[in-house]
Design a protein around this motif. Sequence first.
Motif, PDB file in Angstrom:
ATOM      1  N   LYS A 144      13.083   3.456  -5.310  1.00  0.00           N
ATOM      2  CA  LYS A 144      14.155   2.675  -5.605  1.00  0.00           C
ATOM      3  C   LYS A 144      14.584   2.039  -4.528  1.00  0.00           C
ATOM      4  O   LYS A 144      15.428   0.897  -4.520  1.00  0.00           O
ATOM      5  CB  LYS A 144      15.084   3.388  -6.516  1.00  0.00           C
ATOM      6  N   GLN A 145      15.008   2.993  -3.274  1.00  0.00           N
ATOM      7  CA  GLN A 145      15.663   2.818  -2.249  1.00  0.00           C
ATOM      8  C   GLN A 145      14.752   1.922  -1.007  1.00  0.00           C
ATOM      9  O   GLN A 145      15.043   1.687  -0.080  1.00  0.00           O
ATOM     10  CB  GLN A 145      16.276   3.908  -1.603  1.00  0.00           C
ATOM     11  N   GLU A 146      13.363   1.755  -1.454  1.00  0.00           N
ATOM     12  CA  GLU A 146      12.333   1.150  -0.523  1.00  0.00           C
ATOM     13  C   GLU A 146      12.542   1.829   0.734  1.00  0.00           C
ATOM     14  O   GLU A 146      12.459   1.456   1.762  1.00  0.00           O
ATOM     15  CB  GLU A 146      12.573  -0.434  -0.596  1.00  0.00           C
ATOM     16  N   ARG A 147      12.551   3.078   0.506  1.00  0.00           N
ATOM     17  CA  ARG A 147      12.747   4.056   1.783  1.00  0.00           C
ATOM     18  C   ARG A 147      11.483   4.592   2.381  1.00  0.00           C
ATOM     19  O   ARG A 147      10.558   5.027   1.624  1.00  0.00           O
ATOM     20  CB  ARG A 147      13.550   5.124   1.310  1.00  0.00           C
ATOM     21  N   GLU A 148      11.313   4.102   3.536  1.00  0.00           N
ATOM     22  CA  GLU A 148       9.925   4.828   4.166  1.00  0.00           C
ATOM     23  C   GLU A 148       8.599   4.768   3.669  1.00  0.00           C
ATOM     24  O   GLU A 148       8.475   3.829   3.023  1.00  0.00           O
ATOM     25  CB  GLU A 148      10.164   6.472   4.580  1.00  0.00           C
ATOM     26  N   PHE A 149       7.824   5.814   3.297  1.00  0.00           N
ATOM     27  CA  PHE A 149       6.668   5.638   2.600  1.00  0.00           C
ATOM     28  C   PHE A 149       6.759   5.172   1.122  1.00  0.00           C
ATOM     29  O   PHE A 149       5.972   5.186   0.384  1.00  0.00           O
ATOM     30  CB  PHE A 149       5.710   6.889   2.737  1.00  0.00           C
ATOM     31  N   GLY A 150       7.969   5.517   0.524  1.00  0.00           N
ATOM     32  CA  GLY A 150       8.505   4.790  -0.887  1.00  0.00           C
ATOM     33  C   GLY A 150       8.139   3.260  -0.845  1.00  0.00           C
ATOM     34  O   GLY A 150       8.012   2.889  -2.028  1.00  0.00           O
ATOM     35  N   ASP A 151       8.381   2.651   0.017  1.00  0.00           N
ATOM     36  CA  ASP A 151       8.081   1.270   0.198  1.00  0.00           C
ATOM     37  C   ASP A 151       6.387   0.924   0.686  1.00  0.00           C
ATOM     38  O   ASP A 151       6.118   1.405   1.705  1.00  0.00           O
ATOM     39  CB  ASP A 151       8.724   0.778   1.322  1.00  0.00           C
ATOM     40  N   PRO A 152       5.812   0.370  -0.216  1.00  0.00           N
ATOM     41  CA  PRO A 152       4.407   0.213   0.102  1.00  0.00           C
ATOM     42  C   PRO A 152       3.808  -0.385   1.320  1.00  0.00           C
ATOM     43  O   PRO A 152       2.995  -0.352   1.903  1.00  0.00           O
ATOM     44  CB  PRO A 152       3.859  -0.582  -1.395  1.00  0.00           C
ATOM     45  N   HIS A 153       4.909  -1.597   1.641  1.00  0.00           N
ATOM     46  CA  HIS A 153       4.570  -2.216   3.024  1.00  0.00           C
ATOM     47  C   HIS A 153       4.910  -1.307   3.991  1.00  0.00           C
ATOM     48  O   HIS A 153       4.023  -1.362   5.128  1.00  0.00           O
ATOM     49  CB  HIS A 153       5.320  -3.480   3.105  1.00  0.00           C
ATOM     50  N   ILE A 154       5.813  -0.654   4.105  1.00  0.00           N
ATOM     51  CA  ILE A 154       6.346   0.463   5.264  1.00  0.00           C
ATOM     52  C   ILE A 154       4.854   1.366   5.231  1.00  0.00           C
ATOM     53  O   ILE A 154       4.434   1.725   6.206  1.00  0.00           O
ATOM     54  CB  ILE A 154       7.602   1.123   5.224  1.00  0.00           C
ATOM     55  N   ARG A 155       4.836   1.972   4.092  1.00  0.00           N
ATOM     56  CA  ARG A 155       3.545   2.850   4.031  1.00  0.00           C
ATOM     57  C   ARG A 155       2.362   2.489   4.606  1.00  0.00           C
ATOM     58  O   ARG A 155       1.570   2.950   5.415  1.00  0.00           O
ATOM     59  CB  ARG A 155       3.407   3.541   2.643  1.00  0.00           C
ATOM     60  N   ALA A 156       1.827   1.391   4.157  1.00  0.00           N
ATOM     61  CA  ALA A 156       0.644   0.552   4.575  1.00  0.00           C
ATOM     62  C   ALA A 156       0.789   0.534   6.303  1.00  0.00           C
ATOM     63  O   ALA A 156      -0.181   0.718   6.861  1.00  0.00           O
ATOM     64  CB  ALA A 156       0.368  -0.692   4.066  1.00  0.00           C
ATOM     65  N   ARG A 157       1.649   0.067   6.845  1.00  0.00           N
ATOM     66  CA  ARG A 157       1.686  -0.045   8.302  1.00  0.00           C
ATOM     67  C   ARG A 157       1.974   1.084   9.013  1.00  0.00           C
ATOM     68  O   ARG A 157       1.589   1.083  10.358  1.00  0.00           O
ATOM     69  CB  ARG A 157       2.919  -0.993   8.318  1.00  0.00           C
ATOM     70  N   GLN A 158       2.848   2.018   8.393  1.00  0.00           N
ATOM     71  CA  GLN A 158       3.160   3.072   9.355  1.00  0.00           C
ATOM     72  C   GLN A 158       2.760   4.452   9.088  1.00  0.00           C
ATOM     73  O   GLN A 158       2.732   5.510   9.822  1.00  0.00           O
ATOM     74  CB  GLN A 158       4.805   3.185   9.381  1.00  0.00           C
ATOM     75  N   TYR A 159       2.265   4.763   7.911  1.00  0.00           N
ATOM     76  CA  TYR A 159       2.161   6.283   7.388  1.00  0.00           C
ATOM     77  C   TYR A 159       0.443   6.319   7.219  1.00  0.00           C
ATOM     78  O   TYR A 159      -0.118   5.683   6.565  1.00  0.00           O
ATOM     79  CB  TYR A 159       2.960   6.589   5.905  1.00  0.00           C
ATOM     80  N   LEU A 160       0.382   7.561   7.721  1.00  0.00           N
ATOM     81  CA  LEU A 160      -1.038   8.279   7.535  1.00  0.00           C
ATOM     82  C   LEU A 160      -1.113   9.532   6.707  1.00  0.00           C
ATOM     83  O   LEU A 160      -0.146  10.300   7.186  1.00  0.00           O
ATOM     84  CB  LEU A 160      -1.901   8.180   8.721  1.00  0.00           C
ATOM     85  N   SER A 161      -2.081   9.533   5.960  1.00  0.00           N
ATOM     86  CA  SER A 161      -2.117  11.331   5.416  1.00  0.00           C
ATOM     87  C   SER A 161      -3.080  12.002   6.437  1.00  0.00           C
ATOM     88  O   SER A 161      -4.282  11.523   6.996  1.00  0.00           O
ATOM     89  CB  SER A 161      -2.680  11.179   4.015  1.00  0.00           C
ATOM     90  N   VAL A 162      -2.648  13.186   6.462  1.00  0.00           N
ATOM     91  CA  VAL A 162      -3.570  14.105   7.416  1.00  0.00           C
ATOM     92  C   VAL A 162      -4.290  15.052   6.343  1.00  0.00           C
ATOM     93  O   VAL A 162      -3.768  15.585   5.438  1.00  0.00           O
ATOM     94  CB  VAL A 162      -2.944  15.265   7.997  1.00  0.00           C
ATOM     95  N   ARG A 163      -5.687  14.888   6.287  1.00  0.00           N
ATOM     96  CA  ARG A 163      -6.593  15.675   5.519  1.00  0.00           C
ATOM     97  C   ARG A 163      -7.405  16.512   5.954  1.00  0.00           C
ATOM     98  O   ARG A 163      -7.746  16.134   7.186  1.00  0.00           O
ATOM     99  CB  ARG A 163      -7.113  14.671   4.524  1.00  0.00           C
ATOM    100  N   THR A 164      -7.943  17.521   5.446  1.00  0.00           N
ATOM    101  CA  THR A 164      -8.842  18.517   6.350  1.00  0.00           C
ATOM    102  C   THR A 164     -10.327  17.521   6.100  1.00  0.00           C
ATOM    103  O   THR A 164     -10.639  16.881   5.097  1.00  0.00           O
ATOM    104  CB  THR A 164      -9.286  19.915   5.397  1.00  0.00           C
ATOM    105  N   SER A 165     -10.978  17.736   7.023  1.00  0.00           N
ATOM    106  CA  SER A 165     -12.388  16.881   7.004  1.00  0.00           C
ATOM    107  C   SER A 165     -13.524  17.286   5.948  1.00  0.00           C
ATOM    108  O   SER A 165     -14.142  16.627   5.205  1.00  0.00           O
ATOM    109  CB  SER A 165     -12.971  17.062   8.523  1.00  0.00           C
ATOM    110  N   ASP A 166     -13.374  18.840   5.692  1.00  0.00           N
ATOM    111  CA  ASP A 166     -14.571  19.184   4.825  1.00  0.00           C
ATOM    112  C   ASP A 166     -14.191  18.987   3.483  1.00  0.00           C
ATOM    113  O   ASP A 166     -14.991  18.561   2.657  1.00  0.00           O
ATOM    114  CB  ASP A 166     -14.564  20.837   5.000  1.00  0.00           C
TER     115      ASP A 166
END
Length: 166
Positions: A45-67
Amino acid sequence: MMNHLAPPPLTLEPMTEEEGREVCRWRYPEPYHLFRWPPWDDMVKQEREFGDPHIRARQYLSVRTSDDERLVGYVQLFPMERTVRIGMGLRPDCCDRGWGVHLTRLVVQEAARRRPDAEIDLEVEKWNRRAIRTYEKAGFVVTDQYDRRATHGIVSVYCMVWRGMA
């Protein structure tokens, strides 16, 4: 109790909406509870950080285990004029395992890949000795200190700049 086994191999992948929802459900023990994210619906609702799909796509990455590709953290690569400001968080049950230096170096590599000529820095609250030690081990040094507004009030922070490994 700390469990300092070698961290599993980690990968950085674009953060999905479902992963953003999951990060919003993470709950940290005191004093780190200050770093929890608001509920997902509020973030959207607030278009805040990774809640905003555009910000999420440009700035955020998930950290996952490789295995097994488990979500174990997230990172932000915030572009500034001559700098990439990084931020990161591990899932609460992945903290205090000695993974922080490995993750920080992985994020630095990604920031340098994206913007080879940019300085890489981060902000850390002065009281957070655990994070400061991690960042120092990963090659960051304190270059400035100041107060700034955070979601939990005015906080005193260090700005740390990556200088590379000694």
